[in-house]
Write a protein that holds these residues in place. Structure first.
Motif, PDB file in Angstrom:
ATOM      1  N   MET A  39       0.821  -1.209   0.000  1.00 14.44           N
ATOM      2  CA  MET A  39       0.000   0.000   0.000  1.00 14.44           C
ATOM      3  C   MET A  39       0.851   1.252   0.000  1.00 14.44           C
ATOM      4  N   THR A  40       1.842   1.279  -0.825  1.00 13.93           N
ATOM      5  CA  THR A  40       2.699   2.459  -0.885  1.00 13.93           C
ATOM      6  C   THR A  40       2.072   3.602  -1.674  1.00 13.93           C
ATOM      7  N   THR A  41       1.028   3.320  -2.463  1.00 15.53           N
ATOM      8  CA  THR A  41       0.433   4.397  -3.260  1.00 15.53           C
ATOM      9  C   THR A  41      -0.432   5.326  -2.424  1.00 15.53           C
ATOM     10  N   LYS A  42      -1.052   4.831  -1.370  1.00 12.19           N
ATOM     11  CA  LYS A  42      -1.941   5.680  -0.583  1.00 12.19           C
ATOM     12  C   LYS A  42      -1.234   6.888   0.029  1.00 12.19           C
ATOM     13  N   PRO A  43      -0.058   6.727   0.689  1.00 15.39           N
ATOM     14  CA  PRO A  43       0.606   7.906   1.227  1.00 15.39           C
ATOM     15  C   PRO A  43       0.952   8.941   0.147  1.00 15.39           C
ATOM     16  N   SER A  44       1.415   8.507  -1.036  1.00 18.25           N
ATOM     17  CA  SER A  44       1.749   9.483  -2.071  1.00 18.25           C
ATOM     18  C   SER A  44       0.500  10.185  -2.593  1.00 18.25           C
ATOM     19  N   VAL A  45      -0.636   9.451  -2.634  1.00 14.02           N
ATOM     20  CA  VAL A  45      -1.896  10.077  -3.039  1.00 14.02           C
ATOM     21  C   VAL A  45      -2.281  11.130  -2.012  1.00 14.02           C
ATOM     22  N   LEU A  46      -2.125  10.815  -0.741  1.00 18.23           N
ATOM     23  CA  LEU A  46      -2.427  11.792   0.290  1.00 18.23           C
ATOM     24  C   LEU A  46      -1.513  13.006   0.179  1.00 18.23           C
ATOM     25  N   ARG A  47      -0.234  12.759  -0.101  1.00 17.64           N
ATOM     26  CA  ARG A  47       0.680  13.884  -0.245  1.00 17.64           C
ATOM     27  C   ARG A  47       0.277  14.763  -1.432  1.00 17.64           C
ATOM     28  N   ALA A  48      -0.093  14.145  -2.540  1.00 13.87           N
ATOM     29  CA  ALA A  48      -0.527  14.913  -3.712  1.00 13.87           C
ATOM     30  C   ALA A  48      -1.801  15.682  -3.384  1.00 13.87           C
ATOM     31  N   ASP A  49      -2.720  15.033  -2.670  1.00 14.12           N
ATOM     32  CA  ASP A  49      -3.963  15.694  -2.271  1.00 14.12           C
ATOM     33  C   ASP A  49      -3.665  16.852  -1.321  1.00 14.12           C
ATOM     34  N   ALA A  50      -2.741  16.648  -0.406  1.00  8.56           N
ATOM     35  CA  ALA A  50      -2.364  17.711   0.527  1.00  8.56           C
ATOM     36  C   ALA A  50      -1.731  18.883  -0.215  1.00  8.56           C
ATOM     37  N   ARG A  51      -0.917  18.582  -1.223  1.00 11.00           N
ATOM     38  CA  ARG A  51      -0.312  19.660  -2.027  1.00 11.00           C
ATOM     39  C   ARG A  51      -1.389  20.450  -2.762  1.00 11.00           C
ATOM     40  N   ARG A  52      -2.366  19.748  -3.325  1.00 12.43           N
ATOM     41  CA  ARG A  52      -3.460  20.439  -4.022  1.00 12.43           C
ATOM     42  C   ARG A  52      -4.258  21.300  -3.051  1.00 12.43           C
ATOM     43  N   ASN A  53      -4.534  20.765  -1.874  1.00 14.09           N
ATOM     44  CA  ASN A  53      -5.251  21.555  -0.862  1.00 14.09           C
ATOM     45  C   ASN A  53      -4.464  22.807  -0.503  1.00 14.09           C
ATOM     46  N   ARG A  54      -3.164  22.646  -0.308  1.00 15.33           N
ATOM     47  CA  ARG A  54      -2.319  23.782   0.055  1.00 15.33           C
ATOM     48  C   ARG A  54      -2.356  24.844  -1.034  1.00 15.33           C
ATOM     49  N   GLU A  55      -2.240  24.426  -2.294  1.00 13.26           N
ATOM     50  CA  GLU A  55      -2.270  25.373  -3.409  1.00 13.26           C
ATOM     51  C   GLU A  55      -3.617  26.096  -3.474  1.00 13.26           C
ATOM     52  N   ARG A  56      -4.693  25.361  -3.299  1.00 11.24           N
ATOM     53  CA  ARG A  56      -6.030  25.991  -3.326  1.00 11.24           C
ATOM     54  C   ARG A  56      -6.177  26.989  -2.190  1.00 11.24           C
ATOM     55  N   ILE A  57      -5.671  26.638  -1.026  1.00  5.92           N
ATOM     56  CA  ILE A  57      -5.744  27.554   0.130  1.00  5.92           C
ATOM     57  C   ILE A  57      -4.965  28.828  -0.167  1.00  5.92           C
ATOM     58  N   LEU A  58      -3.758  28.688  -0.705  1.00  2.00           N
ATOM     59  CA  LEU A  58      -2.927  29.863  -0.977  1.00  2.00           C
ATOM     60  C   LEU A  58      -3.560  30.766  -2.042  1.00  2.00           C
ATOM     61  N   GLU A  59      -4.116  30.167  -3.082  1.00  3.38           N
ATOM     62  CA  GLU A  59      -4.788  30.967  -4.111  1.00  3.38           C
ATOM     63  C   GLU A  59      -6.001  31.689  -3.533  1.00  3.38           C
ATOM     64  N   ALA A  60      -6.777  30.983  -2.724  1.00  2.20           N
ATOM     65  CA  ALA A  60      -7.949  31.603  -2.093  1.00  2.20           C
ATOM     66  C   ALA A  60      -7.530  32.700  -1.130  1.00  2.20           C
ATOM     67  N   ALA A  61      -6.417  32.505  -0.433  1.00  3.40           N
ATOM     68  CA  ALA A  61      -5.941  33.510   0.522  1.00  3.40           C
ATOM     69  C   ALA A  61      -5.522  34.792  -0.190  1.00  3.40           C
ATOM     70  N   VAL A  62      -4.808  34.667  -1.310  1.00  2.00           N
ATOM     71  CA  VAL A  62      -4.399  35.858  -2.057  1.00  2.00           C
ATOM     72  C   VAL A  62      -5.639  36.631  -2.500  1.00  2.00           C
ATOM     73  N   ARG A  63      -6.614  35.925  -3.055  1.00  2.00           N
ATOM     74  CA  ARG A  63      -7.855  36.600  -3.484  1.00  2.00           C
ATOM     75  C   ARG A  63      -8.555  37.258  -2.310  1.00  2.00           C
ATOM     76  N   ALA A  64      -8.700  36.532  -1.213  1.00  2.00           N
ATOM     77  CA  ALA A  64      -9.452  37.043  -0.063  1.00  2.00           C
ATOM     78  C   ALA A  64      -8.753  38.235   0.579  1.00  2.00           C
ATOM     79  N   PHE A  65      -7.454  38.132   0.804  1.00  2.00           N
ATOM     80  CA  PHE A  65      -6.737  39.256   1.410  1.00  2.00           C
ATOM     81  C   PHE A  65      -6.739  40.470   0.483  1.00  2.00           C
ATOM     82  N   SER A  66      -6.663  40.224  -0.830  1.00  2.00           N
ATOM     83  CA  SER A  66      -6.666  41.320  -1.796  1.00  2.00           C
ATOM     84  C   SER A  66      -8.027  42.006  -1.865  1.00  2.00           C
ATOM     85  N   GLU A  67      -9.090  41.212  -1.826  1.00  2.00           N
ATOM     86  CA  GLU A  67     -10.438  41.765  -2.010  1.00  2.00           C
ATOM     87  C   GLU A  67     -11.073  42.233  -0.707  1.00  2.00           C
ATOM     88  N   LYS A  68     -10.772  41.536   0.408  1.00  8.36           N
ATOM     89  CA  LYS A  68     -11.500  41.810   1.654  1.00  8.36           C
ATOM     90  C   LYS A  68     -10.633  42.357   2.775  1.00  8.36           C
TER      91      LYS A  68
END
Length: 196
Positions: free
Chosen positions: A1-30
């Protein structure tokens, strides 16, 4: 089951990127006081996920800024891979203006982060100068740009263009000024390098 941890890491990276993009928009607009829950919702994650990545508001602001900085610096290599060096530099100049607009939009949030002891600007000038130098060197090696250009001079020139054209309706003028700047960087170059 070595694929599950890498999938989680990829998912965590995507979450982090989405958070950062949303943060730039939110801090800029609000502004700097936008609710963290609002940012999490805009990113499509729960507040707990956001706090796992960024335990404080200051950490989020700093990471959002550094992510924008990395994005613009990293785009230099991609521009060079896809375009002639002088064209790559001109396209990267647009990227830089977009980066400065995001930074300006986040100004209040960045000031609040600095006031709390964070240093989001550490190494900013060096990283930008390295990206600019990469583009200038490629242009000089191809005989498309002058060889005597200080990357800091280009960076400060770009910041000046951004300053005088910061209003959204000034984007066309910014483009014209960037074209003039590039013409100056080409002046005195020897022309396209001969191919043997």
């Amino acid at each position: 089951m070595t694929t599950k941890p890498s999938v989680l890491r990829a998912d965590a990276r995507r979450n982090r990127e989405r958070i950062l993009e949303a943060a730039v928009r939110a801090f800029s607009e609000k502004g700097p006081d936008v609710a963290i829950d609002t940012i999490a919702k805009a990113a499509g994650v729960g507040s707990a996920t956001l706090y796992r990545h960024f335990p404080t508001r200051e950490a989020l602001v700093e990471a959002a800024y550094r992510n924008e900085l990395a994005r613009v610096c990293d785009s230099a290599a991609q521009r060079l891979a896809d375009h002639a060096p002088d064209e790559a530099l001109r396209l990267w100049m647009d990227d830089f203006i977009d980066y400065l607009a995001a930074k300006q939009g986040m100004a209040d949030a960045l000031r609040a982060a600095v006031a709390s002891g964070a240093d989001p600007f550490a190494q900013t000038l060096d990283k930008l100068a390295t990206a600019i130098d990469t583009l200038l060197s490629a242009g000089a090696d191809a005989n498309l740009l002058r060889r005597d250009i200080d990357p800091f001079d280009v960076g400060f020139s770009l910041a000046g263009v951004a300053l005088v054209t910061s209003a959204p309706d000034q984007r066309e003028r910014a483009g014209r000024l960037l074209d003039l700047l590039l013409d100056g960087l080409r002046y005195g170059a020897n022309g396209p390098a001969s191919r043997s």
